[in-house]
Design a protein around this motif. Structure first.
Motif, short mmCIF file in Angstrom:
data_model
loop_
_atom_site.label_atom_id
_atom_site.label_comp_id
_atom_site.label_asym_id
_atom_site.label_seq_id
_atom_site.Cartn_x
_atom_site.Cartn_y
_atom_site.Cartn_z
N ILE A 1 1.11 -1.13 0.04
CA ILE A 1 0.12 0.18 -0.16
C ILE A 1 0.89 1.22 -0.01
O ILE A 1 1.66 1.33 1.03
N VAL A 2 0.94 2.04 -1.16
CA VAL A 2 1.54 3.47 -1.02
C VAL A 2 0.65 4.51 -0.76
O VAL A 2 -0.35 4.40 -1.23
N ASP A 3 1.21 5.29 0.09
CA ASP A 3 0.24 6.52 0.50
C ASP A 3 0.24 7.63 -0.44
O ASP A 3 0.88 7.42 -1.77
N GLU A 4 -0.72 8.65 -0.40
CA GLU A 4 -1.02 9.43 -1.35
C GLU A 4 0.37 10.30 -1.58
O GLU A 4 0.55 10.56 -2.99
N ASN A 5 1.23 10.28 -0.74
CA ASN A 5 2.38 11.31 -1.21
C ASN A 5 3.62 10.25 -1.89
O ASN A 5 4.60 11.23 -2.10
N ALA A 6 3.19 9.29 -1.90
CA ALA A 6 4.09 8.34 -2.42
C ALA A 6 5.59 8.31 -1.78
O ALA A 6 6.57 8.25 -2.19
N ASP A 7 5.49 8.44 -0.40
CA ASP A 7 6.79 8.54 0.35
C ASP A 7 6.71 7.31 1.46
O ASP A 7 7.98 7.23 1.92
N THR A 8 6.02 6.65 1.58
CA THR A 8 5.76 5.55 2.43
C THR A 8 5.07 4.29 1.72
O THR A 8 3.83 4.34 1.36
N TYR B 1 10.07 4.76 -0.58
CA TYR B 1 9.51 4.96 -1.92
C TYR B 1 10.72 5.62 -2.76
O TYR B 1 10.97 4.94 -3.89
N SER B 2 11.40 6.09 -2.12
CA SER B 2 12.59 6.61 -2.85
C SER B 2 13.91 5.43 -3.32
O SER B 2 14.62 5.49 -4.17
N LYS B 3 13.56 4.63 -2.48
CA LYS B 3 14.53 3.24 -2.86
C LYS B 3 13.96 2.43 -4.25
O LYS B 3 14.85 1.69 -4.51
N LEU B 4 12.94 2.91 -4.59
CA LEU B 4 12.51 1.90 -5.76
C LEU B 4 13.06 2.46 -7.04
O LEU B 4 13.26 3.55 -7.27
#
Length: 304
Positions: free
Chosen positions: A105-112, A124-127
């Motif tokens: 599950i990726v949150d709206e800000n795509a950070d977690t 997310y930044s590690k993807l």
């Protein structure tokens, strides 16, 4: 001769069945592989969509609860990002068990990223960039299928992303459902095993039928072969009874006509030979008396 012909027919039948099985196997493996992946992807898409819709209902209920009770920690905080609220982890664990595959599950800000099977977090930044692009397409409201997460997960993986929306159609989060390609190959292997067993059974049945049909096909030929052998030794008492309406039946009729003609020719030859014998016997009898008289006269003359 008949055994050689039977073996040849069985061999031809077997080779035909083998070639047919190879063609069917290649065609089946090609189509079945594509169809298995397609069906598996469609099933994953359906499950991802159901999970996304369930999460949408869950977030709506939590938002309503939060509006009625501002003292409780809500699911939607500032910046419209999803927070871990009361019961959220248990709810995701429950969804993870129903998903049958790895769920993110990726949150709206795509950070977690909340990761299933224990529900821990990833950054997310590690993807890799191509995986991030998949998430961005889902945030645009599109259900997406990709294999961009294979390198990150460490094995070939099919990923389906579905958006989680609210009542207004705003995307709140992304559901990513990952399934290892090995599971698809496992289903393919089961299909190949069933195909192999089916072909083996069909080949055995076909081989048995080829033996029976070969013997049935060879039977009239064997009769004609025995019939011609009797004709060679001038035995015309044998009869050829083959009741078929094909070329073999026509050949049987012609052999019967040939036998009758040969029998008639033999009868005529025997009559001619007997007539010759009778003629020679009669001539010998008729000539015997005058020859005896002439011989006696010659003996008398010789005696003076």
């Amino acid at each position: 001769m008949k055994n050689k012909l039977t073996r040849k027919l069985i061999l031809y039948f077997s080779l035909t069945l083998l070639l047919f099985s190879l063609v069917i196997g290649v065609a089946f493996s090609t189509l079945f592989s594509k169809q298995t992946i397609t069906i598996h992807t469609e099933e994953m898409t359906r499950r991802a969509t159901v999970i996304a819709e369930t999460l949408s209902h869950y977030f709506d209920e939590q938002e309503t609860t939060n509006e009625s009770n501002s003292s409780m920690n809500g699911m939607m905080g500032s910046g419209s990002s999803i927070k871990m609220g009361m019961g959220y982890s248990s709810f995701l664990n429950f969804m993870d068990q129903l998903a049958l595959d790895d769920i993110w599950i990726v949150d709206e800000n795509a950070d977690t990223i909340t990761v299933g099977h224990g529900m821990h977090n990833k950054e997310y930044s590690k993807l890799p960039e191509n995986a991030q692009n998949v998430i961005k397409r889902v945030y645009a409201g599109k259900t997406t299928t990709s294999n961009a997460f294979s390198h990150f997960i460490g094995k070939p993986t099919v990923t389906v992303g579905a958006p989680v929306t609210n009542n207004d159609g705003t995307v709140l989060a992304v559901v990513l459902l990952h399934s290892a390609v090995s599971s698809v190959h496992k289903e393919e292997n089961q299909g190949y095993l069933l195909l192999f067993i089916s072909i083996l059974i069909a080949w055995n049945i076909g081989l048995l039928l080829s033996i029976l049909l070969s013997k049935k096909f060879i039977a009239p030929i064997n009769k004609m072969s025995h019939f011609t052998e009797e004709l060679v030794v001038e035995n015309y008492e044998e009869s050829l009874d083959i009741q078929t309406k094909d070329k073999i039946g026509q050949l049987s009729e012609k052999l019967t006509i040939k036998k009758n003609r040969l029998a008639e020719a033999k009868f005529q030859r025997e009559n001619r030979e007997q007539a010759q014998k009778n003629f020679l016997s009669t001539i010998s009898h008729e000539l015997r008396t005058p020859v005896t008289i002439i011989r006696g006269s010659l003996e008398s003359l010789n005696d003076g």
